[in-house]
Design a protein around this motif. Structure first.
Motif, mmCIF file in Angstrom:
data_model
loop_
_atom_site.group_PDB
_atom_site.id
_atom_site.type_symbol
_atom_site.label_atom_id
_atom_site.label_comp_id
_atom_site.label_asym_id
_atom_site.label_seq_id
_atom_site.Cartn_x
_atom_site.Cartn_y
_atom_site.Cartn_z
ATOM 1 N N TYR A 247 -39.460 -18.182 43.446
ATOM 2 C CA TYR A 247 -40.811 -17.798 43.869
ATOM 3 C C TYR A 247 -40.747 -16.729 44.955
ATOM 4 O O TYR A 247 -41.556 -15.821 44.996
ATOM 5 N N GLU A 248 -39.740 -16.869 45.854
ATOM 6 C CA GLU A 248 -39.614 -15.852 46.907
ATOM 7 C C GLU A 248 -39.160 -14.528 46.331
ATOM 8 O O GLU A 248 -39.659 -13.468 46.685
ATOM 9 N N GLU A 249 -38.193 -14.586 45.404
ATOM 10 C CA GLU A 249 -37.558 -13.346 44.935
ATOM 11 C C GLU A 249 -38.141 -12.836 43.630
ATOM 12 O O GLU A 249 -37.786 -11.762 43.163
ATOM 13 N N LYS A 250 -38.999 -13.599 42.995
ATOM 14 C CA LYS A 250 -39.640 -13.230 41.722
ATOM 15 C C LYS A 250 -38.615 -12.955 40.629
ATOM 16 O O LYS A 250 -38.697 -11.962 39.910
ATOM 17 N N VAL A 251 -37.639 -13.820 40.531
ATOM 18 C CA VAL A 251 -36.626 -13.651 39.493
ATOM 19 C C VAL A 251 -36.019 -15.017 39.165
ATOM 20 O O VAL A 251 -36.005 -15.906 40.011
ATOM 21 N N THR A 252 -35.563 -15.169 37.929
ATOM 22 C CA THR A 252 -34.964 -16.437 37.519
ATOM 23 C C THR A 252 -33.579 -16.590 38.155
ATOM 24 O O THR A 252 -32.921 -15.599 38.466
ATOM 25 N N HIS A 253 -33.136 -17.828 38.371
ATOM 26 C CA HIS A 253 -31.777 -18.041 38.858
ATOM 27 C C HIS A 253 -30.953 -18.874 37.884
ATOM 28 O O HIS A 253 -30.034 -19.582 38.288
ATOM 29 N N TRP A 254 -31.320 -18.779 36.600
ATOM 30 C CA TRP A 254 -30.479 -19.407 35.596
ATOM 31 C C TRP A 254 -29.589 -18.372 34.981
ATOM 32 O O TRP A 254 -30.034 -17.288 34.618
ATOM 33 N N LYS A 255 -28.314 -18.723 34.852
ATOM 34 C CA LYS A 255 -27.368 -17.820 34.217
ATOM 35 C C LYS A 255 -27.585 -17.887 32.738
ATOM 36 O O LYS A 255 -28.109 -18.842 32.194
ATOM 37 N N HIS A 256 -27.129 -16.830 32.120
ATOM 38 C CA HIS A 256 -27.080 -16.764 30.699
ATOM 39 C C HIS A 256 -26.324 -17.951 30.138
ATOM 40 O O HIS A 256 -25.274 -18.292 30.631
ATOM 41 N N GLY A 257 -26.845 -18.577 29.077
ATOM 42 C CA GLY A 257 -26.320 -19.725 28.345
ATOM 43 C C GLY A 257 -24.887 -20.140 28.587
ATOM 44 O O GLY A 257 -24.465 -20.367 29.694
ATOM 45 N N GLY A 258 -24.107 -20.224 27.559
ATOM 46 C CA GLY A 258 -22.787 -20.824 27.684
ATOM 47 C C GLY A 258 -22.773 -21.964 26.703
ATOM 48 O O GLY A 258 -23.726 -22.743 26.663
ATOM 49 N N ILE A 259 -21.723 -22.032 25.896
ATOM 50 C CA ILE A 259 -21.705 -22.999 24.807
ATOM 51 C C ILE A 259 -21.309 -24.376 25.323
ATOM 52 O O ILE A 259 -20.270 -24.532 25.956
ATOM 53 N N VAL A 260 -22.148 -25.351 25.065
ATOM 54 C CA VAL A 260 -21.773 -26.742 25.290
ATOM 55 C C VAL A 260 -22.131 -27.500 24.019
ATOM 56 O O VAL A 260 -22.953 -27.039 23.242
ATOM 57 N N GLY A 261 -21.515 -28.655 23.815
ATOM 58 C CA GLY A 261 -21.826 -29.376 22.598
ATOM 59 C C GLY A 261 -21.336 -30.799 22.662
ATOM 60 O O GLY A 261 -20.731 -31.220 23.642
ATOM 61 N N VAL A 262 -21.646 -31.541 21.600
ATOM 62 C CA VAL A 262 -21.211 -32.936 21.524
ATOM 63 C C VAL A 262 -20.565 -33.175 20.167
ATOM 64 O O VAL A 262 -20.818 -32.436 19.218
ATOM 65 N N THR A 263 -19.761 -34.204 20.090
ATOM 66 C CA THR A 263 -18.987 -34.480 18.888
ATOM 67 C C THR A 263 -19.861 -34.643 17.659
ATOM 68 O O THR A 263 -20.834 -35.392 17.701
ATOM 69 N N GLY A 264 -19.517 -33.922 16.615
ATOM 70 C CA GLY A 264 -20.208 -34.112 15.351
ATOM 71 C C GLY A 264 -21.448 -33.247 15.198
ATOM 72 O O GLY A 264 -22.043 -33.218 14.133
ATOM 73 N N TYR A 265 -21.843 -32.548 16.254
ATOM 74 C CA TYR A 265 -23.046 -31.720 16.181
ATOM 75 C C TYR A 265 -22.740 -30.272 16.536
ATOM 76 O O TYR A 265 -21.897 -30.005 17.394
ATOM 77 N N GLY A 266 -23.476 -29.348 15.906
ATOM 78 C CA GLY A 266 -23.321 -27.935 16.252
ATOM 79 C C GLY A 266 -24.455 -27.426 17.112
ATOM 80 O O GLY A 266 -24.389 -26.336 17.668
ATOM 81 N N GLY A 267 -25.543 -28.191 17.206
ATOM 82 C CA GLY A 267 -26.694 -27.716 17.983
ATOM 83 C C GLY A 267 -27.302 -28.859 18.765
ATOM 84 O O GLY A 267 -26.714 -29.920 18.905
ATOM 85 N N GLY A 268 -28.516 -28.616 19.289
ATOM 86 C CA GLY A 268 -29.255 -29.674 19.972
ATOM 87 C C GLY A 268 -29.075 -29.689 21.477
ATOM 88 O O GLY A 268 -29.816 -30.349 22.184
ATOM 89 N N VAL A 269 -28.063 -28.969 21.960
ATOM 90 C CA VAL A 269 -27.795 -28.934 23.388
ATOM 91 C C VAL A 269 -27.723 -27.480 23.819
ATOM 92 O O VAL A 269 -27.092 -26.667 23.148
#
Ligand code: HEM
Ligand code: HEM
Ligand code: HEM
Ligand code: HEM
Ligand code: SF4
Ligand code: SF4
Ligand code: SF4
Ligand code: SF4
Lengths: 352, 396
Positions: free
Chosen positions: B46-68
């Motif tokens: 709110y102070e800086e008017k910009v997001t502070h989330w970094k670009h994605g990055g692959i994470v996952g769980v066993t048996g699945y390719g998506g959902g996270v």
């Protein structure tokens, strides 16, 4: 061994006996007030619905409080709508008012049914996404506070749907809303030559650009952006973190109006550009909020009974729309993207 | 437990009649350090008017390719609770119906293993769980699986299908939206959980032309309920509406897009020339007690909606004007599978099916799916003479 691929809980396991008994046998419904509906089935049984807008982002304790209310008044059953509202499904009419009173005490006012503004569809924004040009939740809160009377009371000519998407990816159904806010960037991405070769697949980055503004620069193992062609969509940043497109001095919101998804009377319509840019003004975005208020007030006063926002504009014409709202018409309003020519007027019939 | 972060800007969003998301995060911050850090990072945005989330990055769980979806703060030194703060998409029950005992168990798991922050629901339709550590992803999935909750879609896969409330609580559902969405979701678990296509594919189902889930605007494959025979008129109820002061001429007769309704003020009777009705649903919306849809119901199937990036936005367009929707919905599946096969074979990376049809022409699409060309597919025929003929169609 991990169990996978079993699918969501069965919806019938989540439904009351009354809903199951009358499944597919609903005969008609009536709007009792802006927060309450009654559905009557072929058998004569009645189901009352109390609807209230939520902020969508909720702590589990709030959802638990909804569960408490559902246990107390609804036999343990409730649902949510496609617009993030909560709906309590009541069998005993006597439970309506006590439930509403408790909801209200929690800070959740029933509303959004009939010719009202229902809950504002929106996306993640600065809370949780990496590409937004604007915040989502803060703007939604500020706008809904301002237009709350239109949520609580049925004072509009027809229903009015608000939506917000915080970047051009538009993860919320914004392009077909009566009044929509979209986060926009206004300057091309900054290419970080030193990082690109490590972080990005150059052919994919080049291919990601819808306007072909990106060329490889083999000498630097990087890319160059032709600023003239870039329309700031941020697609390249999505493919390649070394091309950030944020610019706090230039990012902001655009407003689109006149879309709808229902085919009633007039086929579904896309929303069209009303205001190309309003700067970010956290925490309450006063200019943006004031402009939305103006757009709604003018419609509320000018449209005929039963006319959705876009139907009103179609009747009066866009030249009149800019006249009655007092909003400036600019070169930004004239399309120059891929399919623009059919949007040009080729008749000599218009209003002054 | 450290003190609550100071958030003077966010605190201005605590007042006002609309429920406050800041209040929600603060509820979490009292017992969870990540929520407290989220307040701090959001205040900084709110102070800086910009997001502070970094670009994605692959994470996952066993048996699945998506959902996270991977989520990392770009200022972890200031907000260590957000070093990893991943999103999980959990497939919602059709129609977003909940029974409290089932839901409470769900919430307990998220309290134990995550931030406690949720979205009911994401714009995808899923329940969204906002924020947990990488090492908690698998335990969340395992615990939820134990209680009968499965992941939704993300990436280049079938996204979690969704449907309007339909026959569960709406008299206008021409099709069983909930059964259809449930059946298709179960049938295509592999497509939902393992991304293998050029890009994402969305299915959304609305019971009538009011299109409560915006299927036509948001789904590659839009199923919309309709009917074929005559609108049913209850004459007594028509009279009741008129006697109650309802503006039947202004709201119903004049608003009919094909002008196929007439009203006789002497007999107070309404008649509809059904052969000219386009089933827009307005008259039924306005007089739900007097007018009902016909009895021969089914669905119109449309294809191609997607957002403006890359090729401008499209709304879905008609490919099957009327399909009976009888369980187990094999006809829909046959069509879906043909479409997927053609798209998978011909689509470029990140090309939605609508864009592919636009690139290769409806003619190729119809040939691949075996669907006949019918006038219901277009607003009007082309206005230019620049069309193609196949070799078989011309004299050799
Ligand atoms: C003039 C009549 C109506 C029209 C044209 C209409 C149209 C729509 C449209 C376009 C939506 C899409 C979502 C949105 O934009 O909010 C919607 C959703 C919805 N409408 Fe209506 N509607 C009408 C009357 C009603 C009434 C009287 C009820 C209550 C019985 C109702 C219940 C709902 C519900 C519950 C949703 C959300 C669907 C879901 O979340 O599954 N609608 N309606
Ligand atoms: C270049 C492309 C895109 C990227 C990188 C992207 C990225 C994301 C991310 C990271 C999220 C999750 C936000 C979070 O919870 O942390 C998200 C959510 C979502 N995206 Fe996208 N997106 C893209 C394009 C699209 C498009 C074209 C659509 C649809 C037209 C779309 C629809 C959605 C929806 C419906 C959600 C859920 C949002 C919510 O519930 O708030 N996305 N997207
Ligand atoms: C005001 C600007 C707009 C916003 C904020 C917006 C937002 C969105 C969002 C959020 C979605 C995806 C929702 C979902 O998948 O759940 C979407 C999808 C879509 N938008 Fe828009 N849109 C805008 C303008 C347009 C325009 C101008 C068009 C067409 C001319 C358009 C056409 C579409 C189509 C066809 C989809 C299909 C959804 C998909 O890709 O899944 N939008 N839009
Ligand atoms: C391959 C396509 C086309 C060719 C080869 C073509 C060729 C011609 C030629 C040779 C003339 C001049 C006739 C003369 O000297 O009197 C002409 C006139 C004209 N063309 Fe085309 N044309 C084509 C497509 C079109 C299309 C698509 C349109 C409009 C949609 C169009 C509209 C006209 C008009 C309005 C005239 C003037 C007719 C008049 O004087 O009454 N043409 N065209
Ligand atoms: S609209 Fe853009 S910024 Fe907002 S959640 Fe979607 S991808 Fe993220
Ligand atoms: S922001 Fe969009 S238009 Fe600009 S260079 Fe990147 S991909 Fe191309
Ligand atoms: S789309 Fe039609 S059937 Fe579905 S909830 Fe809305 S009005 Fe009912
Ligand atoms: S459904 Fe639409 S087109 Fe058909 S009679 Fe009613 S208003 Fe007219």
């Amino acid at each position: 061994m991990v169990k996978t691929d079993f699918g969501p809980p069965k919806y019938l396991d989540m439904m009351s006996d009354l809903c199951k008994r009358n499944y597919g046998k609903w005969k008609y419904h009536e709007v009792l007030d802006t927060g309450t509906l009654v559905h009557v089935s072929e058998s004569g049984e009645k189901l009352y619905t109390v609807r209230a807008a939520t902020p969508r982002l909720m702590h589990i304790d709030t959802v638990r409080a909804f569960c408490d209310l559902a246990d107390k008044y609804c036999g343990g059953f409730f649902r949510f709508t496609s617009r993030h509202s909560v709906e309590f499904l009541i069998e005993d009419e006597a439970n309506i008012e006590p439930l509403k009173a408790e909801l209200h005490a929690m800070g959740y006012t029933p509303g959004g049914v009939g010719n009202t503004i229902s809950n504002m569809l929106h996306t993640q924004g600065w809370i949780h996404c990496h590409t937004p040009a604007i915040d989502a939740s803060g703007i939604v809160k500020s706008v809904m506070d301002e237009v709350f009377e239109y949520y609580k009371e049925a004072k509009l000519p027809a229903r009015l749907r608000l939506a917000l998407a915080c970047c051009l990816n538009m993860c919320g159904a914004v392009h077909c809303s009566d009044v929509a806010i979209v986060g926009v960037h206004r300057v091309p991405p900054k290419v970080q030559d030193d990082k690109i070769s490590k972080m990005c697949e150059i052919p994919n980055v080049v291919a990601a650009c819808p306007t072909r503004a990106i060329r490889p620069e083999p000498a630097k193992k990087s890319v160059v952006v032709n600023d003239e062609r870039c329309m700031y969509c941020g697609n390249c940043y999505t493919m390649c973190p070394a091309m950030p497109i944020f610019d706090p001095k230039n990012d902001g919101a655009a407003i689109f109006v006149g879309g709808k998804v229902s085919d009633a009377r007039h086929p579904a319509m896309f929303s069209k550009l009303a205001v190309p840019y309003i700067p970010n003004e956290p925490p309450r975005w006063p200019t943006l909020v004031k402009t939305i208020r103006l757009l709604i007030d003018v419609y509320a006063k000018d449209a005929k009974e039963g006319e959705r926002y876009g139907e009103w504009i179609n009747r009066i014409g866009w030249e009149k729309f800019f006249q009655v709202t007092g909003l400036p018409f600019t070169d930004k309003h004239i399309d120059d993207y891929i399919f623009s020519v059919p949007t040009f007027r080729s008749t000599a019939t218009f209003k002054w | 437990m450290p003190e609550l972060r100071k958030t003077p800007m966010l605190d201005q969003l605590l007042d006002g009649p609309f429920p406050s998301f800041v209040k929600e995060i603060k509820k979490g911050a009292e017992k969870n350090e990540a929520c407290n850090d989220l307040l701090g990072q959001l205040e900084l945005s709110y102070e800086e008017k910009v997001t502070h989330w970094k670009h994605g990055g692959i994470v996952g769980v066993t048996g699945y390719g998506g959902g996270v979806i991977g989520r990392y703060s770009d200022v972890p030194e200031k907000f260590p609770g957000l070093t990893e703060f991943h999103t999980m998409r959990i497939n919602q029950p059709a129609g977003w119906f909940y029974k409290t005992d089932r839901l409470r168990k769900f919430l307990d798991i998220w309290e134990k293993r995550g931030s406690g922050l949720t979205n009911f629901h994401g714009a995808t339709g899923d329940i969204i769980l906002l924020g947990t550590h990488t090492d908690q992803l698998q335990p969340v999935v395992d615990d939820l699986a134990h209680e009968g909750w499965d992941l939704g879609g993300s990436g280049s896969d079938l996204r979690t299908p969704s449907a309007c409330v339909g026959p569960g609580r709406c008299e206008w559902a021409c099709i069983d939206t909930l059964d259809i969405v449930d059946t298709l979701t179960r049938r295509y678990q592999n497509e939902l959980h393992r991304p293998m296509w050029p890009y994402k594919f969305k299915i959304k189902i609305s019971g009538c032309a009011n299109d409560g889930v915006a299927a036509k605007a948001r789904a590659d494959f839009s199923i919309i309920g309709t009917w074929k025979d005559n609108i049913q008129i209850n004459r007594t109820e028509v009279i009741n509406y008129v006697n109650g002061g309802f503006d039947i001429i202004g709201q119903v007769v004049d608003k009919c897009p094909t002008k196929c309704i007439s009203y006789n003020p002497v007999t107070k009777s309404l008649s509809i020339d059904n052969s000219n009705c386009v089933r827009c649903h307005n008259c039924i919306n306005k007089m739900p007690k007097a007018l009902r849809q016909g009895k021969i119901t089914g669905a119109t199937i449309l294809i191609g909606a997607h957002a403006p990036i890359l090729q401008s936005a499209f709304m879905s367009w008609v490919i099957v004007p009327f399909m009976e929707m009888k369980p187990p919905y094999d006809e829909v599946s046959e069509l879906l599978e043909k479409i997927w096969e053609w798209w998978d074979e011909n689509g470029k990376m990140r090309e939605r099916v609508g864009e592919l049809i636009y690139r290769l022409g409806m003619r190729s699409f119809l040939k691949a799916t075996g669907l006949p060309a019918v006038p219901q597919m277009v607003l009007h025929p082309r206005a230019n003479p620049f069309y193609f003929w196949d070799k078989e169609e011309v004299n050799q």
